[in-house]
Scaffold this motif. Structure first.
Motif, PDB file in Angstrom:
ATOM      1  N   GLU A 154       0.813  -1.213   0.000  1.00 28.29           N
ATOM      2  CA  GLU A 154       0.000   0.000   0.000  1.00 28.29           C
ATOM      3  C   GLU A 154       0.848   1.267   0.000  1.00 28.29           C
ATOM      4  O   GLU A 154       0.580   2.206  -0.757  1.00 28.29           O
ATOM      5  N   SER A 155       1.850   1.346   0.857  1.00 32.89           N
ATOM      6  CA  SER A 155       2.671   2.558   0.957  1.00 32.89           C
ATOM      7  C   SER A 155       4.142   2.174   1.050  1.00 32.89           C
ATOM      8  O   SER A 155       4.754   2.238   2.131  1.00 32.89           O
ATOM      9  N   PRO A 156       4.757   1.778  -0.051  1.00 27.64           N
ATOM     10  CA  PRO A 156       6.173   1.394  -0.005  1.00 27.64           C
ATOM     11  C   PRO A 156       7.058   2.570   0.353  1.00 27.64           C
ATOM     12  O   PRO A 156       6.776   3.718  -0.022  1.00 27.64           O
ATOM     13  N   ALA A 157       8.117   2.308   1.091  1.00 23.95           N
ATOM     14  CA  ALA A 157       9.062   3.354   1.493  1.00 23.95           C
ATOM     15  C   ALA A 157      10.477   2.853   1.236  1.00 23.95           C
ATOM     16  O   ALA A 157      10.983   1.996   1.955  1.00 23.95           O
ATOM     17  N   LEU A 158      11.083   3.376   0.202  1.00 24.93           N
ATOM     18  CA  LEU A 158      12.439   2.992  -0.171  1.00 24.93           C
ATOM     19  C   LEU A 158      13.404   4.111   0.178  1.00 24.93           C
ATOM     20  O   LEU A 158      13.112   5.288  -0.057  1.00 24.93           O
ATOM     21  N   THR A 159      14.528   3.751   0.756  1.00 30.97           N
ATOM     22  CA  THR A 159      15.624   4.694   1.016  1.00 30.97           C
ATOM     23  C   THR A 159      16.751   4.394   0.044  1.00 30.97           C
ATOM     24  O   THR A 159      17.035   3.222  -0.233  1.00 30.97           O
ATOM     25  N   MET A 160      17.381   5.451  -0.463  1.00 28.42           N
ATOM     26  CA  MET A 160      18.571   5.264  -1.297  1.00 28.42           C
ATOM     27  C   MET A 160      19.659   6.210  -0.798  1.00 28.42           C
ATOM     28  O   MET A 160      19.451   7.420  -0.711  1.00 28.42           O
ATOM     29  N   GLY A 161      20.809   5.629  -0.460  1.00 28.60           N
ATOM     30  CA  GLY A 161      21.966   6.403  -0.038  1.00 28.60           C
ATOM     31  C   GLY A 161      23.165   5.968  -0.857  1.00 28.60           C
ATOM     32  O   GLY A 161      23.735   4.900  -0.594  1.00 28.60           O
ATOM     33  N   LEU A 162      23.520   6.751  -1.849  1.00 31.29           N
ATOM     34  CA  LEU A 162      24.539   6.343  -2.817  1.00 31.29           C
ATOM     35  C   LEU A 162      25.718   7.315  -2.808  1.00 31.29           C
ATOM     36  O   LEU A 162      25.539   8.532  -2.686  1.00 31.29           O
ATOM     37  N   ALA A 163      26.918   6.760  -2.953  1.00 32.00           N
ATOM     38  CA  ALA A 163      28.142   7.557  -3.114  1.00 32.00           C
ATOM     39  C   ALA A 163      28.785   7.094  -4.416  1.00 32.00           C
ATOM     40  O   ALA A 163      29.205   5.935  -4.508  1.00 32.00           O
ATOM     41  N   VAL A 164      28.836   7.970  -5.411  1.00 29.74           N
ATOM     42  CA  VAL A 164      29.231   7.566  -6.753  1.00 29.74           C
ATOM     43  C   VAL A 164      30.347   8.463  -7.273  1.00 29.74           C
ATOM     44  O   VAL A 164      30.735   9.443  -6.634  1.00 29.74           O
ATOM     45  N   GLN A 165      30.838   8.139  -8.462  1.00 26.35           N
ATOM     46  CA  GLN A 165      31.804   8.990  -9.134  1.00 26.35           C
ATOM     47  C   GLN A 165      31.066  10.054  -9.940  1.00 26.35           C
ATOM     48  O   GLN A 165      29.949   9.827 -10.411  1.00 26.35           O
ATOM     49  N   PRO A 166      31.668  11.227 -10.131  1.00 27.02           N
ATOM     50  CA  PRO A 166      30.979  12.315 -10.853  1.00 27.02           C
ATOM     51  C   PRO A 166      30.487  11.929 -12.238  1.00 27.02           C
ATOM     52  O   PRO A 166      29.463  12.441 -12.702  1.00 27.02           O
ATOM     53  N   SER A 167      31.192  11.022 -12.906  1.00 34.19           N
ATOM     54  CA  SER A 167      30.775  10.633 -14.255  1.00 34.19           C
ATOM     55  C   SER A 167      29.396   9.979 -14.259  1.00 34.19           C
ATOM     56  O   SER A 167      28.703   9.990 -15.287  1.00 34.19           O
ATOM     57  N   VAL A 168      28.975   9.444 -13.110  1.00 32.05           N
ATOM     58  CA  VAL A 168      27.659   8.802 -13.030  1.00 32.05           C
ATOM     59  C   VAL A 168      26.554   9.819 -13.306  1.00 32.05           C
ATOM     60  O   VAL A 168      25.534   9.497 -13.922  1.00 32.05           O
TER      61      VAL A 168
END
Length: 525
Positions: free
Chosen positions: A269-283
């Motif tokens: 009914e109410s999905p809650a996803l967290t995203m915490g990403l550390a990437v390279q600038p080219s991404v």
């Protein structure tokens, strides 16, 4: 219509400098004719603000500062991952009741970009380590319950199978009653479920597996990673087709349907996803080109950070993280994660009247900044989500400040003000990131106009003169030139000159005139 009240001094200085003074356009005060600041190259952002560590609760702010010092990385990295850790602990278990029917879940999508060699993995690990410990605790606590459920389910299946066999071999006069009994036992066995092993975080996961994880884990999950591979997965690395559904709905909290092979579909009914990403600038450049990422609003859901690398300027003998700071961080984050995990229906967080006033003032500013030609006009998909992001951040800061009972008291004005400071930070960085992605359609046109001025130097030029000189393919109408002039002004390449006086009777109003920077009119040779 009455104008909104001016903002109080202090916490809105960053917003004012970013969005501009006043609600209506006003001419800037005249500068001395011979004084110019150094212009900022088009496409190069002005100095971006550092992460506002002081806006975090003390126990989190001290950890962010200590991790940044020991690892000699920008505080932005630990700060963003600290917010992601709070979101992992609380996402799906609390919502902010903002105003009327406006609700914001407290889960965030954050992504920070730093070149290789900036110890992204070390910082991500340090800031999320307590959450892995929480997973182990939750697994241990659920061991007996899962064992009991597995035994019950096994017995129920065995009883159903035995009853079905008995009914199949029963005499005709007994078959109906035994069949009904077998059906009842089969239904009971079908509803005998075994709770999954508790899990808070995932890393490299397909959209389909992620949707199943969210369903298994009570509607919430976090993707925490020091790599940008998840974007390749979303874009269709394995399937060949982009699959954005779970990432779009996991942020908005819209109902998500999970199709499971060999089993009935399940609705979250109410999905809650967290995203915490550390990437390279080219991404950032890569995701700007990914099919559907911009058009369907995925890029608009992220809070971006683009700090300067410290490589080459690091202290080789930094202060280490004090034990009491690390211990307090672990204790507070662990307690918060365990407490929020016990909730089934989400806790509802409200705003105090003073906090609502702070938010309303901030909304006036962001609304003004989305007008044509204003600071946020060219990030038209990202900007409308800014106010909601600030509310989500305020909810997380509130729960981190009051981990034992934040749901029993309203969010204060101080907490909301701290959230706006973090919102200002992410706004400035988002503008730089979207610029790097090439989403500002006015930027290329501004370069065209500046190139013409460089090839045809003059100390002043009117808007109409410049319009007449530029190609119609880029500037069909004079109005198409206005956001470009604003951009050139903001970067210091032109400024309004003393305006010609209007004719006393009739005629067209004189076109605004602009002075051009001395480096344009008298380029160095």
């Amino acid at each position: 219509m009455s104008q909104p009240a001016p903002l109080p001094d202090g916490p809105y200085e960053n917003v004012t400098s970013l969005f501009g003074e006043g609600w209506e356009h006003t001419e800037p005060p005249a500068e001395p004719a011979d004084v110019w600041d150094t212009p900022v190259p088009l496409g190069q952002a002005r100095a971006l603000p550092a992460f506002p560590v002081a806006a975090l609760p003390e126990w989190l702010g001290e950890m962010v500062a200590a991790v940044a010092e020991e690892t000699q990385t920008p505080a932005d990295l630990a700060g963003c991952m600290g917010l992601a850790a709070l979101s992992t602990a609380c996402g799906g278990r609390a919502v902010v009741a903002v105003r009327g029917r406006w609700r914001e879940s407290v889960n965030l999508y954050t992504v920070i970009a730093l070149p290789p060699g900036n110890r992204k993995s070390a910082v991500v690990s340090e800031m999320t380590r307590p959450l892995l410990a929480v997973e182990k605790v939750l697994i241990e606590r659920s061991t007996h319950l899962r064992a009991e459920a597995e035994t019950t389910a096994k017995l129920a299946r065995a009883a159903a199978e035995k009853a079905a066999a008995k009914a199949a071999n029963a005499a005709p006069d007994e078959r109906d009653a035994l069949t009904a009994e077998a059906i009842d036992l089969a239904q009971a066995a079908e509803h005998s479920t075994v709770p999954p092993r508790p899990q808070l975080m995932a890393d490299d996961v397909t959209p389909e597996s992620l949707a199943s994880l969210i369903a298994e884990q009570g509607g919430r999950m976090a993707v925490i990673s020091a790599e940008g591979g998840i974007f390749d997965t979303i874009a269709g690395r394995y399937s060949g087709t982009p699959n954005l559904e779970v990432f779009l709905k996991g942020h908005a909290g819209d109902m998500l349907r999970v199709n499971r092979q060999g089993r009935d579909s399940q609705f979250i009914e109410s999905p809650a996803l967290t995203m915490g990403l550390a990437v390279q600038p080219s991404v950032f450049r890569d995701i700007a080109k990914a099919k559907g990422f911009e058009d369907r609003g995925l890029l608009a859901r992220f809070l971006y950070s683009l700090p300067k690398s410290m490589v080459g300027f690091r202290n080789l003998t930094p202060d280490l993280i004090p034990e009491h700071v690390a211990d307090t961080y672990v204790a507070q984050l662990t307690a918060l994660a365990v407490t929020m995990h016990e909730w089934t229906d989400p806790a509802v967080l409200t705003l105090s009247p003073e906090a609502d006033a702070v938010l309303l003032a901030y909304q006036y500013r962001t609304e003004h900044a989305q007008r044509p030609g204003a600071a946020l006009a060219h990030v038209a998909t990202w900007a409308p989500k800014l106010d909601g992001a600030v509310c989500r951040i305020a909810g997380l800061l509130h729960l981190a400040t009051h981990p034992a009972g934040g749901w029993t008291r309203p969010i204060s004005a101080d907490t909301l003000t701290a959230a706006t400071a973090i919102g200002d930070y992410f706004t400035a960085h988002a503008l730089a990131v979207f610029d790097a992605m090439g989403s500002d359609a006015h930027l290329t046109k501004a370069r065209t106009a500046l190139a013409w001025l460089g090839a045809n130097p003059r100390e002043t030029i009117s808007r109409r003169e410049l319009f007449n000189a530029l190609p119609r393919a880029d500037f069909p109408t004079v109005a198409d030139l206005d956001p470009v002039l604003t951009l050139l002004e903001d970067h210091g390449w032109i400024r309004l000159a003393e305006q010609p006086k209007k004719a006393s009777r009739g005629g067209r109003p004189p076109s605004p005139r602009y002075q051009t920077h001395p480096t344009v009119t008298h380029p160095a040779t």
